[in-house]
Scaffold this motif. Structure first.
Motif, PDB file in Angstrom:
ATOM      1  N   GLY A 274       0.822  -1.206   0.000  1.00 35.72           N
ATOM      2  CA  GLY A 274       0.000   0.000   0.000  1.00 35.72           C
ATOM      3  C   GLY A 274       0.852   1.250   0.000  1.00 35.72           C
ATOM      4  N   VAL A 275       0.329   2.341  -0.572  1.00 34.31           N
ATOM      5  CA  VAL A 275       1.083   3.599  -0.583  1.00 34.31           C
ATOM      6  C   VAL A 275       0.118   4.778  -0.518  1.00 34.31           C
ATOM      7  CG1 VAL A 275       1.153   3.716  -3.122  1.00 34.31           C
ATOM      8  CG2 VAL A 275       2.854   4.966  -1.772  1.00 34.31           C
ATOM      9  N   VAL A 276       0.506   5.812   0.241  1.00 32.39           N
ATOM     10  CA  VAL A 276      -0.196   7.094   0.245  1.00 32.39           C
ATOM     11  C   VAL A 276       0.828   8.210   0.138  1.00 32.39           C
ATOM     12  CG1 VAL A 276      -2.279   6.397   1.478  1.00 32.39           C
ATOM     13  CG2 VAL A 276      -0.250   7.065   2.774  1.00 32.39           C
ATOM     14  N   LEU A 277       0.407   9.325  -0.446  1.00 31.14           N
ATOM     15  CA  LEU A 277       1.261  10.494  -0.616  1.00 31.14           C
ATOM     16  C   LEU A 277       0.619  11.674   0.102  1.00 31.14           C
ATOM     17  CD1 LEU A 277       2.028  10.177  -4.442  1.00 31.14           C
ATOM     18  CD2 LEU A 277       3.227   9.125  -2.534  1.00 31.14           C
ATOM     19  N   GLY A 278       1.405  12.368   0.914  1.00 37.46           N
ATOM     20  CA  GLY A 278       0.880  13.518   1.634  1.00 37.46           C
ATOM     21  C   GLY A 278       1.962  14.138   2.494  1.00 37.46           C
ATOM     22  N   ASP A 279       1.717  15.354   2.934  1.00 40.76           N
ATOM     23  CA  ASP A 279       2.669  16.076   3.783  1.00 40.76           C
ATOM     24  C   ASP A 279       2.437  15.648   5.230  1.00 40.76           C
ATOM     25  OD1 ASP A 279       4.298  17.836   5.103  1.00 40.76           O
ATOM     26  OD2 ASP A 279       3.420  19.658   4.255  1.00 40.76           O
ATOM     27  N   LEU A 280       3.246  14.716   5.721  1.00 41.60           N
ATOM     28  CA  LEU A 280       3.007  14.107   7.024  1.00 41.60           C
ATOM     29  C   LEU A 280       3.478  14.968   8.182  1.00 41.60           C
ATOM     30  CD1 LEU A 280       3.821  10.341   6.341  1.00 41.60           C
ATOM     31  CD2 LEU A 280       1.614  11.512   6.264  1.00 41.60           C
ATOM     32  N   ASN A 281       4.351  15.937   7.956  1.00 41.69           N
ATOM     33  CA  ASN A 281       4.825  16.793   9.051  1.00 41.69           C
ATOM     34  C   ASN A 281       4.576  18.276   8.791  1.00 41.69           C
ATOM     35  OD1 ASN A 281       6.677  16.922   6.981  1.00 41.69           O
ATOM     36  ND2 ASN A 281       8.467  16.980   8.319  1.00 41.69           N
ATOM     37  N   ASN A 282       3.733  18.568   7.814  1.00 41.23           N
ATOM     38  CA  ASN A 282       3.311  19.940   7.518  1.00 41.23           C
ATOM     39  C   ASN A 282       4.487  20.893   7.277  1.00 41.23           C
ATOM     40  OD1 ASN A 282       0.586  19.321   7.669  1.00 41.23           O
ATOM     41  ND2 ASN A 282       0.390  19.896   9.825  1.00 41.23           N
ATOM     42  N   ASP A 283       5.480  20.389   6.530  1.00 40.47           N
ATOM     43  CA  ASP A 283       6.615  21.246   6.191  1.00 40.47           C
ATOM     44  C   ASP A 283       6.537  21.767   4.760  1.00 40.47           C
ATOM     45  OD1 ASP A 283       7.184  18.971   4.725  1.00 40.47           O
ATOM     46  OD2 ASP A 283       9.258  18.776   5.424  1.00 40.47           O
ATOM     47  N   ALA A 315      10.142   8.354  13.680  1.00 30.72           N
ATOM     48  CA  ALA A 315       8.859   9.034  13.840  1.00 30.72           C
ATOM     49  C   ALA A 315       7.803   8.159  14.489  1.00 30.72           C
ATOM     50  CB  ALA A 315       8.357   9.518  12.485  1.00 30.72           C
ATOM     51  N   GLY A 316       8.055   6.864  14.640  1.00 26.53           N
ATOM     52  CA  GLY A 316       7.126   5.992  15.341  1.00 26.53           C
ATOM     53  C   GLY A 316       6.059   5.347  14.487  1.00 26.53           C
ATOM     54  N   CYS A 317       6.260   5.291  13.143  1.00 24.37           N
ATOM     55  CA  CYS A 317       5.240   4.689  12.279  1.00 24.37           C
ATOM     56  C   CYS A 317       5.793   3.566  11.418  1.00 24.37           C
ATOM     57  CB  CYS A 317       4.584   5.751  11.404  1.00 24.37           C
ATOM     58  SG  CYS A 317       5.734   6.746  10.418  1.00 24.37           S
ATOM     59  N   SER A 334      -5.279  10.434   6.630  1.00 21.58           N
ATOM     60  CA  SER A 334      -6.438  11.300   6.795  1.00 21.58           C
ATOM     61  C   SER A 334      -6.459  11.852   8.207  1.00 21.58           C
ATOM     62  CB  SER A 334      -7.729  10.507   6.518  1.00 21.58           C
ATOM     63  OG  SER A 334      -8.851  11.346   6.506  1.00 21.58           O
ATOM     64  N   ASP A 335      -6.923  13.078   8.367  1.00 15.51           N
ATOM     65  CA  ASP A 335      -6.970  13.717   9.682  1.00 15.51           C
ATOM     66  C   ASP A 335      -8.248  13.288  10.399  1.00 15.51           C
ATOM     67  OD1 ASP A 335      -6.718  15.271  11.904  1.00 15.51           O
ATOM     68  OD2 ASP A 335      -7.007  17.183  10.894  1.00 15.51           O
ATOM     69  N   ILE A 336      -8.130  12.300  11.265  1.00 15.70           N
ATOM     70  CA  ILE A 336      -9.295  11.737  11.942  1.00 15.70           C
ATOM     71  C   ILE A 336      -9.618  12.491  13.225  1.00 15.70           C
ATOM     72  CG2 ILE A 336     -10.265   9.615  12.935  1.00 15.70           C
ATOM     73  CD1 ILE A 336      -9.877   9.645   9.904  1.00 15.70           C
ATOM     74  N   ASP A 337      -8.621  13.069  13.864  1.00 15.31           N
ATOM     75  CA  ASP A 337      -8.848  13.715  15.155  1.00 15.31           C
ATOM     76  C   ASP A 337      -8.929  15.238  15.055  1.00 15.31           C
ATOM     77  OD1 ASP A 337      -6.214  13.993  14.482  1.00 15.31           O
ATOM     78  OD2 ASP A 337      -5.397  13.215  16.349  1.00 15.31           O
ATOM     79  N   ASP A 338      -9.072  15.762  13.839  1.00 17.12           N
ATOM     80  CA  ASP A 338      -9.338  17.193  13.614  1.00 17.12           C
ATOM     81  C   ASP A 338      -8.281  18.109  14.216  1.00 17.12           C
ATOM     82  OD1 ASP A 338     -11.704  16.488  12.330  1.00 17.12           O
ATOM     83  OD2 ASP A 338     -12.943  16.736  14.120  1.00 17.12           O
ATOM     84  N   ASP A 339      -7.009  17.701  14.145  1.00 18.72           N
ATOM     85  CA  ASP A 339      -5.954  18.559  14.705  1.00 18.72           C
ATOM     86  C   ASP A 339      -5.041  19.142  13.634  1.00 18.72           C
ATOM     87  OD1 ASP A 339      -4.571  16.292  13.989  1.00 18.72           O
ATOM     88  OD2 ASP A 339      -3.480  16.110  15.881  1.00 18.72           O
ATOM     89  N   GLY A 340      -5.376  18.906  12.347  1.00 20.66           N
ATOM     90  CA  GLY A 340      -4.650  19.569  11.280  1.00 20.66           C
ATOM     91  C   GLY A 340      -3.493  18.802  10.682  1.00 20.66           C
ATOM     92  N   GLY A 361       2.185  16.388  15.050  1.00 22.92           N
ATOM     93  CA  GLY A 361       3.291  17.199  14.573  1.00 22.92           C
ATOM     94  C   GLY A 361       4.422  16.412  13.950  1.00 22.92           C
ATOM     95  N   GLY A 362       4.113  15.311  13.282  1.00 20.59           N
ATOM     96  CA  GLY A 362       5.146  14.507  12.635  1.00 20.59           C
ATOM     97  C   GLY A 362       5.694  13.392  13.500  1.00 20.59           C
ATOM     98  N   ILE A 363       5.175  13.240  14.711  1.00 22.74           N
ATOM     99  CA  ILE A 363       5.525  12.123  15.586  1.00 22.74           C
ATOM    100  C   ILE A 363       4.279  11.260  15.752  1.00 22.74           C
ATOM    101  CG2 ILE A 363       6.344  11.402  17.865  1.00 22.74           C
ATOM    102  CD1 ILE A 363       8.457  12.779  16.136  1.00 22.74           C
ATOM    103  N   PHE A 364       4.416   9.960  15.506  1.00 23.75           N
ATOM    104  CA  PHE A 364       3.265   9.071  15.464  1.00 23.75           C
ATOM    105  C   PHE A 364       3.211   8.162  16.690  1.00 23.75           C
ATOM    106  CE2 PHE A 364       3.962  10.396  11.163  1.00 23.75           C
ATOM    107  CZ  PHE A 364       2.703  10.481  10.602  1.00 23.75           C
TER     108      PHE A 364
END
Length: 577
Positions: A274-283, A315-317, A334-340, A361-364
Motif C-alpha cells: 500500500g502507498v499514500v502520498l501527503g505532507d506528514l509533518n506539515n513542512d 517518527a514511530g510509524c 487522513s486527519d481523523i482527530d481534527d488537529d490539522g 506534529g510529525g511524531i506518530f
C-alpha cells in the motif's frame, strides 16, 4: 388529585377517596414504568447502526465483472494480492466509470486466451456498458492494481496498470480510446507491482508516479507451504526477497525517468503493498508512506529536490506499539482527530490488529486501542479500506474489506476457504469507532475474499458508494442508501487550468468543530478512488470559513459553502485563482 383529597366531606368518604386516589396514582406510575421497560429493547434496535446502509447493484445494471485465478490455484504468492480497480471519468461526461483489473496472464508464461481487464462506461442512472474493446484497455497480463491521473495535463485522465510482468500506461486520447505507451514512456519494467499513486512531487504540475513492489518473484522461486489442513500460501518473508519500490519522474510528453536510486529509495527495501502520498509533518513537502507486508513500513520524508530519507523508525510509524512489523496491506492518510495533520491507518492479517497511527506534529503513536479498532479487527485479514461519511453526520466512518490469506478450515463442499465478512464502522467525536450491523452494512450478502475497495459517488446523488473487488469472485457495487435526505456538499478542487489539484487540503468550520480533509485518489489497496470530496453536514446547514490549501502552497477562502435552495445535497467546483 389534590382537589379531591381536600374536599370538605365526611372522614370515611375522605379515607375511601384517598385510598382510591392513591391506588390510581400507583396504577398510573406502574403503567408508565411498564411501558418504559417494554420500549427500551426497541430503542436499542433502532437507528442506522442496525439498519442496512447499502444495497447490492444487480447484474441488470450491465456491470458484471468476475475476477478469476484460473481453473486451479497454484498457491503462488501473487494470487494472494491481486484484486484492484479504478474509478475515474474517462470520457469527461461527469460521472465515474469503472476499470477492473483481472488476474489474467498465466504466472508461468503467456496465455493468449487469458481474460483481460475491463472498462465499464457509466451511462447514468446506474447503467453500465462494457467498452473495453473499443477503448483499447483490455490488458491480459496478471494484474494487481490500477491508478490514474492526467499525466500530460490535456484535460483527459490517463490510466496506469500494475502487473506481474510489464506494467502498462494507457494515454487517454480524449475520444473514448486509449493508446498504450508503457514501453515508450519508460514504465514497462517487469516485476510484481502493487499499489501505485500519482502526485506532483517537484512543483512543476506534472505528476510523478510511485509504484510499490511486493517481492522479487518468479515461478522458479516459488515455495511449498502448508499446514495440517493442506497446501497453503507462504508468507512473503519465506521468500527472503523484498523488492525495491520505484519512483518515476514525469518528464512531460508522456515520458518518465526511473529515479528510484538517485532519489534515495534504494536505502531500504520492503514487501510493498500500500502507498499514500501527503505532507506528514506539515513542512510543505509531499512525503511518501509505504505499507509493507511483514517488514517495517517506510515514511519517505521529502527533503526537497526529489530526495527522500526514511524517517518511519524515528517518527514511530514503522512498527506497532510492541515494536513488531505487521502485515501492511491497505493504507490511508487522513486527519481523523481534527488537529490539522494526517494520521495513518492500515489493515493487517488475522491475529494482528488494523493499526491507527495518530500524528502529533510529525511524531506518530500507535493509538489503535483508543480508537476502538483493536478488538474488532483481530479476527480478520484486512485489505482495502477507506474513511468516508456514509450517513453524512459530519464524522468520518470506515469500511474495511477482508479476506484470508491463510485458511483455518478445509471445506468439503468446494466453497472458498479464504472468505471473510467485510466490516463497516461508525465514527464519532474523539476518533472513536464502533462496528455497524448488519455486518458490512448490508443484509444477506455472502462473504467473499475481498481485496481492493474503491470509494466514489457512482450515481451522483451526493453520497459515497463502494466498489468491492473480490479475489476469484464477482466484483460488487454497493449503493449507499443510508440517509436519503441527509445534508452534504461535494467539492471538486481544480487548479488554475481546470485540472484536478491532487492533494489539495481544506479547512472549514462545521458547527463547533474545525475539520480538515484531503482530496486524493490515492488510498485503500490497489485502487484509484473518486477525486471529489464528500462532506456530510450533519445537523449543520453549511460549511463556514472554508479555506483551500492548494498544492503550490497558496490558499483560497470561501466564506460559506452550502446546498443551494432547499436541496439536501449539492456539488461545488472550486477553482484556484
Amino acid at each position: 388529585m389534590m382537589q379531591i383529597m381536600m374536599r370538605n366531606t365526611p372522614n370515611k368518604m375522605n379515607r375511601i377517596r384517598l385510598w382510591v386516589t392513591t391506588f390510581m396514582i400507583i396504577a398510573t406510575l406502574t403503567s408508565c414504568i411498564g411501558k418504559n421497560e417494554v420500549s427500551k429493547p426497541k430503542k436499542t434496535q433502532q437507528g442506522p447502526q442496525n439498519t442496512p446502509v447499502f444495497r447490492l447493484l444487480e447484474k441488470e445494471s450491465g456491470f458484471d465483472f468476475t475476477h478469476s485465478l484460473g481453473t486451479t490455484r497454484r498457491f503462488w504468492i501473487p494470487e494472494t494480492v491481486t484484486g484492484g480497480a479504478a474509478l475515474f471519468d474517462y470520457d469527461n461526461d461527469g460521472d465515474l466509470d469503472i476499470y477492473c483489473v483481472q488476474a489474467g496472464g498465466d504466472l508461468g508464461g503467456d496465455r493468449s486466451d487469458a481474460p483481460g481487464n475491463r472498462l465499464f462506461r457509466n451511462d447514468g442512472q446506474l447503467k453500465f456498458t462494457d467498452v473495453t474493446e473499443s477503448a483499447g484497455v483490455g490488458d491480459q497480463e496478471f494484474g494487481l492494481a490500477a491508478t490514474c491521473a492526467d499525466i500530460d495535463r490535456d484535460g483527459n485522465v490517463d490510466l496506469f496498470v500494475s502487473n506481474r510482468g510489464s506494467d502498462k500506461l494507457f494515454l487517454n486520447n480524449g475520444d473514448g480510446t486509449f493508446k498504450e505507451i508503457g514501453a515508450a514512456s519508460g514504465m514497462d519494467k517487469s516485476g510484481l507491482s502493487a499499489s501505485a499513486a500519482f502526485r506532483d512531487l517537484d512543483g512543476d504540475r506534472l505528476p510523478e508516479l510511485f509504484v510499490t513492489q511486493y517481492v522479487l518473484w518468479s515461478k522458479d522461486k516459488e515455495l511449498n507451504c502448508g499446514t495440517g489442513i493442506g497446501k497453503d500460501y507462504c508468507s512473503p518473508n519465506n521468500y527472503s526477497a523484498p523488492a525495491p519500490d520505484r519512483l518515476y519522474k514525469n518528464l512531460g510528453s508522456g515520458k518518465f525517468e526511473d529515479i528510484s536510486e538517485k532519489a534515495g529509495l534504494r536505502k531500504v527495501y520492503g514487501n510493498g503493498l500500500g502507498v499514500v502520498l501527503g505532507d506528514l509533518n506539515n513542512d510543505g513537502q509531499v512525503d511518501i508512506y509505504v505499507a509493507n507486508d511483514g517488514s517495517p513500513n517506510q515514511w519517505w520524508k521529502n527533503e526537497g529536490q526529489l530526495n527522500f530519507n526514511d524517517h518511519a523508525v524515528s517518527a514511530g510509524c514503522a512498527v506497532n506499539m510492541n515494536g513488531v512489523a505487521e502485515a501492511g496491506m491497505g493504507v490511508q492518510a487522513s486527519d481523523i482527530d481534527d488537529d490539522g495533520d494526517l494520521d495513518l491507518f492500515m489493515t493487517h492479517i488475522r491475529n494482528e490488529t488494523n493499526t491507527w497511527y495518530r500524528n502529533d506534529g510529525g511524531i506518530f503513536t500507535d493509538a489503535t486501542i483508543v480508537s476502538g479498532m483493536a478488538r474488532t479487527s483481530r479476527d480478520f485479514t484486512g485489505f482495502g479500506m477507506g474513511y468516508f461519511d456514509f450517513d453524512s453526520d459530519g464524522f468520518l466512518d470506515l469500511y474495511v474489506a477482508n479476506g484470508k490469506v491463510l485458511r483455518q478450515s478445509n471445506p468439503t463442499d468446494g466453497t472458498d476457504p479464504y472468505v471473510e465478512s467485510n466490516q463497516l464502522f461508525r465514527g464519532s467525536l474523539g476518533a472513536k469507532f464502533s462496528e455497524v450491523f448488519p455486518r458490512g452494512g448490508i443484509d444477506n450478502l455472502s462473504a467473499m475474499t475481498s481485496r481492493g475497495v474503491a470509494f466514489g459517488d457512482l450515481d451522483n446523488d451526493g453520497d459515497v458508494d463502494l466498489l468491492v473487488m473480490n479475489s476469484n469472485g464477482p466484483a460488487r457495487i454497493l449503493i449507499n442508501e443510508a440517509v436519503p435526505q441527509a445534508h452534504s456538499v461535494t467539492l471538486e478542487l481544480l487548479d488554475s487550468e481546470g485540472i484536478f489539484a491532487e492533494g489539495s487540503r481544506i479547512k472549514a468550520k462545521l458547527g463547533d468543530r474545525t475539520i480538515w480533509r484531503m482530496a486524493t485518489r490515492n488510498y485503500s489497496y490497489c485502487v484509484a478512488n473518486d477525486h471529489r470530496l464528500h462532506i456530510g453536514l450533519g445537523k449543520n446547514a453549511r460549511l463556514q470559513d472554508l479555506e483551500v490549501f492548494w498544492p503550490d502552497g497558496t490558499s483560497s477562502s470561501f466564506p460559506v459553502i452550502e446546498p443551494a435552495g432547499e436541496a439536501a445535497r449539492a456539488s461545488h467546483r472550486l477553482q484556484q485563482p
